[in-house]
Design a protein around this motif. Structure first.
Motif, PDB file in Angstrom:
ATOM      1  N   VAL A  16      -4.041  59.176 -48.007  1.00 40.01           N
ATOM      2  CA  VAL A  16      -2.937  58.831 -47.118  1.00 40.01           C
ATOM      3  C   VAL A  16      -3.291  57.574 -46.326  1.00 40.01           C
ATOM      4  CG1 VAL A  16      -2.201  61.234 -46.891  1.00 40.01           C
ATOM      5  CG2 VAL A  16      -3.789  60.281 -45.224  1.00 40.01           C
ATOM      6  N   ILE A  17      -2.278  56.993 -45.703  1.00 34.87           N
ATOM      7  CA  ILE A  17      -2.457  55.835 -44.823  1.00 34.87           C
ATOM      8  C   ILE A  17      -2.149  56.264 -43.392  1.00 34.87           C
ATOM      9  CG2 ILE A  17      -1.554  53.562 -44.179  1.00 34.87           C
ATOM     10  CD1 ILE A  17      -1.013  53.054 -47.145  1.00 34.87           C
ATOM     11  N   THR A  18      -2.990  55.805 -42.446  1.00 34.97           N
ATOM     12  CA  THR A  18      -2.737  56.030 -41.028  1.00 34.97           C
ATOM     13  C   THR A  18      -2.771  54.697 -40.287  1.00 34.97           C
ATOM     14  OG1 THR A  18      -5.093  56.458 -40.637  1.00 34.97           O
ATOM     15  CG2 THR A  18      -3.651  58.368 -40.978  1.00 34.97           C
ATOM     16  N   THR A  19      -2.319  54.731 -39.044  1.00 41.04           N
ATOM     17  CA  THR A  19      -2.204  53.510 -38.271  1.00 41.04           C
ATOM     18  C   THR A  19      -3.561  52.884 -37.981  1.00 41.04           C
ATOM     19  OG1 THR A  19      -0.280  54.555 -37.226  1.00 41.04           O
ATOM     20  CG2 THR A  19      -1.077  52.512 -36.256  1.00 41.04           C
ATOM     21  N   HIS A  20      -4.526  53.680 -37.491  1.00 43.07           N
ATOM     22  CA  HIS A  20      -5.875  53.135 -37.308  1.00 43.07           C
ATOM     23  C   HIS A  20      -6.892  54.154 -37.811  1.00 43.07           C
ATOM     24  CE1 HIS A  20      -6.601  55.497 -33.602  1.00 43.07           C
ATOM     25  NE2 HIS A  20      -7.773  54.912 -33.436  1.00 43.07           N
ATOM     26  N   ASP A  21      -8.123  53.706 -37.947  1.00 45.20           N
ATOM     27  CA  ASP A  21      -9.151  54.478 -38.651  1.00 45.20           C
ATOM     28  C   ASP A  21      -9.761  55.522 -37.714  1.00 45.20           C
ATOM     29  OD1 ASP A  21     -10.985  55.357 -40.476  1.00 45.20           O
ATOM     30  OD2 ASP A  21     -12.182  53.518 -40.521  1.00 45.20           O
ATOM     31  N   ALA A  22      -8.942  56.531 -37.368  1.00 45.62           N
ATOM     32  CA  ALA A  22      -9.378  57.558 -36.425  1.00 45.62           C
ATOM     33  C   ALA A  22      -9.739  58.868 -37.096  1.00 45.62           C
ATOM     34  CB  ALA A  22      -8.272  57.815 -35.398  1.00 45.62           C
ATOM     35  N   PHE A  23      -9.574  58.972 -38.415  1.00 52.58           N
ATOM     36  CA  PHE A  23      -9.710  60.254 -39.093  1.00 52.58           C
ATOM     37  C   PHE A  23     -10.871  60.285 -40.089  1.00 52.58           C
ATOM     38  CE2 PHE A  23      -5.347  60.054 -37.622  1.00 52.58           C
ATOM     39  CZ  PHE A  23      -5.164  61.297 -37.046  1.00 52.58           C
ATOM     40  N   GLY A  24     -11.845  59.409 -39.892  1.00 54.87           N
ATOM     41  CA  GLY A  24     -12.979  59.389 -40.805  1.00 54.87           C
ATOM     42  C   GLY A  24     -13.785  60.671 -40.781  1.00 54.87           C
ATOM     43  N   TYR A  25     -13.997  61.238 -39.595  1.00 56.31           N
ATOM     44  CA  TYR A  25     -14.731  62.507 -39.506  1.00 56.31           C
ATOM     45  C   TYR A  25     -13.928  63.627 -40.164  1.00 56.31           C
ATOM     46  CZ  TYR A  25     -17.887  60.367 -36.057  1.00 56.31           C
ATOM     47  OH  TYR A  25     -18.806  59.564 -35.409  1.00 56.31           O
ATOM     48  N   PHE A  26     -12.627  63.638 -39.939  1.00 56.67           N
ATOM     49  CA  PHE A  26     -11.764  64.636 -40.576  1.00 56.67           C
ATOM     50  C   PHE A  26     -11.854  64.492 -42.092  1.00 56.67           C
ATOM     51  CE2 PHE A  26      -8.020  66.461 -42.355  1.00 56.67           C
ATOM     52  CZ  PHE A  26      -7.547  67.423 -41.478  1.00 56.67           C
ATOM     53  N   GLY A  27     -11.727  63.265 -42.585  1.00 54.10           N
ATOM     54  CA  GLY A  27     -11.771  63.047 -44.024  1.00 54.10           C
ATOM     55  C   GLY A  27     -13.075  63.486 -44.648  1.00 54.10           C
ATOM     56  N   ALA A  28     -14.194  63.168 -43.996  1.00 50.51           N
ATOM     57  CA  ALA A  28     -15.497  63.558 -44.533  1.00 50.51           C
ATOM     58  C   ALA A  28     -15.686  65.073 -44.511  1.00 50.51           C
ATOM     59  CB  ALA A  28     -16.604  62.880 -43.729  1.00 50.51           C
ATOM     60  N   TYR A  41      -1.779  63.187 -34.633  1.00 48.41           N
ATOM     61  CA  TYR A  41      -2.330  62.988 -33.293  1.00 48.41           C
ATOM     62  C   TYR A  41      -3.817  62.691 -33.443  1.00 48.41           C
ATOM     63  CZ  TYR A  41       2.130  64.728 -31.746  1.00 48.41           C
ATOM     64  OH  TYR A  41       3.481  64.866 -31.536  1.00 48.41           O
ATOM     65  N   SER A  42      -4.196  61.492 -33.036  1.00 49.66           N
ATOM     66  CA  SER A  42      -5.567  61.039 -33.256  1.00 49.66           C
ATOM     67  C   SER A  42      -6.371  61.044 -31.967  1.00 49.66           C
ATOM     68  CB  SER A  42      -5.560  59.638 -33.865  1.00 49.66           C
ATOM     69  OG  SER A  42      -4.809  58.739 -33.035  1.00 49.66           O
ATOM     70  N   ASP A  43      -5.980  60.213 -31.007  1.00 53.23           N
ATOM     71  CA  ASP A  43      -6.775  59.973 -29.806  1.00 53.23           C
ATOM     72  C   ASP A  43      -6.164  60.579 -28.548  1.00 53.23           C
ATOM     73  OD1 ASP A  43      -7.897  58.379 -31.732  1.00 53.23           O
ATOM     74  OD2 ASP A  43      -8.071  56.598 -30.480  1.00 53.23           O
ATOM     75  N   ALA A  44      -5.032  61.253 -28.681  1.00 53.66           N
ATOM     76  CA  ALA A  44      -4.360  61.796 -27.502  1.00 53.66           C
ATOM     77  C   ALA A  44      -3.520  62.999 -27.891  1.00 53.66           C
ATOM     78  CB  ALA A  44      -3.461  60.733 -26.858  1.00 53.66           C
ATOM     79  N   LEU A  45      -3.399  63.942 -26.967  1.00 54.93           N
ATOM     80  CA  LEU A  45      -2.494  65.068 -27.135  1.00 54.93           C
ATOM     81  C   LEU A  45      -1.057  64.603 -26.923  1.00 54.93           C
ATOM     82  CD1 LEU A  45      -4.398  67.804 -25.082  1.00 54.93           C
ATOM     83  CD2 LEU A  45      -4.559  67.329 -27.540  1.00 54.93           C
TER      84      LEU A  45
END
Length: 282
Positions: free
Chosen positions: A174-186, A251-255
């Motif tokens: 998938v594509i996201t706005t910024h690279d905030a999900f690397g830990y999730f992906g791994a 939701y990446s960096d904020a609730l």
């Protein structure tokens, strides 16, 4: 003669701890452990971007008055040193990611460690220890709440793995706005392509956008997601030009705001997994 820090710690034993957390996700974790034994205020609130935050004089006053200031660390809060210096803070600074091995790209580190629930468990232990050190008479209560929350994290981690395991490997891009999900992906086997890097403090270039459109067309991307901290228009444009689905909001960096779909860390994580699973066909 008693020092200011000693007097502050003594006073904290008779009233709720005053805690300032750097951003909304961290504030929610602290509240779950602290209960009524602390008042917790985030500097960067729901739906707001830590990467571009500019502290105000009111923020400096909140920090000055706090018993604990709790931050993510891993260079997430680039404004932190300036704020601490301006506030004259004399309480205890707590780094919630202590002991976590970060993802690295050269000398840079990825600060979004909470996106792996195993790391979130480390956050909880670090927060429990910090709260207990700040108010030893309440240590047992903090420990009881931390144990309950840790059990909830373990259960959620199992549900996430079970749900995403039904996805075929070719569908997990998938594509996201910024690279905030690397830990999730791994941790959970999803590949995230992004418009921006680990921070949002620089706008993506035209070549960045063109690159992602080419990738989306030819690399089996199933969906593009917008983030609650970002303007959705660019992601929508890429989706239209590449012919992929807009999968909704992650939701990446904020609730999200209180009373909405991702207003706690656990609800945020559940929402993100449900959105991914729905878009990718789980």
């Amino acid at each position: 003669m008693a020092t200011a820090l000693t007097l502050r710690a003594s006073a904290a034993g008779a009233r709720p701890l005053r805690v300032v957390a750097s951003f909304s996700i961290l504030a929610d974790l602290v509240r779950c452990l602290a209960g009524d034994d602390a008042t917790v205020v985030p500097l960067v609130g729901p739906d707001a971007d830590v990467h571009v935050f500019e502290p105000t004089p009111a923020d400096a006053r909140r920090v000055h008055d706090a018993d604990l200031v709790i931050v993510n660390g891993l260079r997430f809060e680039g404004w932190l040193d300036r704020l601490l210096a301006a506030s004259g803070f004399r309480g205890r600074l707590v780094v919630a990611t202590a002991g976590i091995e970060p993802r690295r790209r050269g000398a840079a580190v990825d600060p979004h460690a909470w996106q792996d629930l195993r790391n979130a468990r480390r956050y909880v232990e670090n927060l429990r220890a910090a709260l207990s050190n700040a108010s030893p008479p309440r240590a047992a209560a903090f420990a009881q709440r931390a144990a309950a929350y840790d059990a909830a994290l373990q259960a959620l981690d199992g549900r996430v793995r079970a749900r995403l395991s039904t996805l075929p490997p070719a569908a997990r891009r998938v594509i996201t706005t910024h690279d905030a999900f690397g830990y999730f992906g791994a941790a959970y086997g999803v590949e995230f392509l992004s418009l921006q890097g680990w921070s949002t403090d620089a706008e993506p270039t035209a070549s960045d956008v063109a690159r992602l459109i080419r990738l989306a067309r030819g690399a089996g991307v199933r969906a593009i997601f917008v983030e609650n901290i970002s303007d959705p228009r660019l992601a929508q444009r890429i989706a239209a030009e590449a012919g992929v689905t807009v999968g909704g909001t992650l939701y990446s960096d904020a609730l999200s705001r209180p009373g909405t779909e991702a207003d706690t860390f656990l609800r945020m994580f559940e929402h993100n997994v449900s959105a991914l699973a729905a878009a990718l066909g789980a």
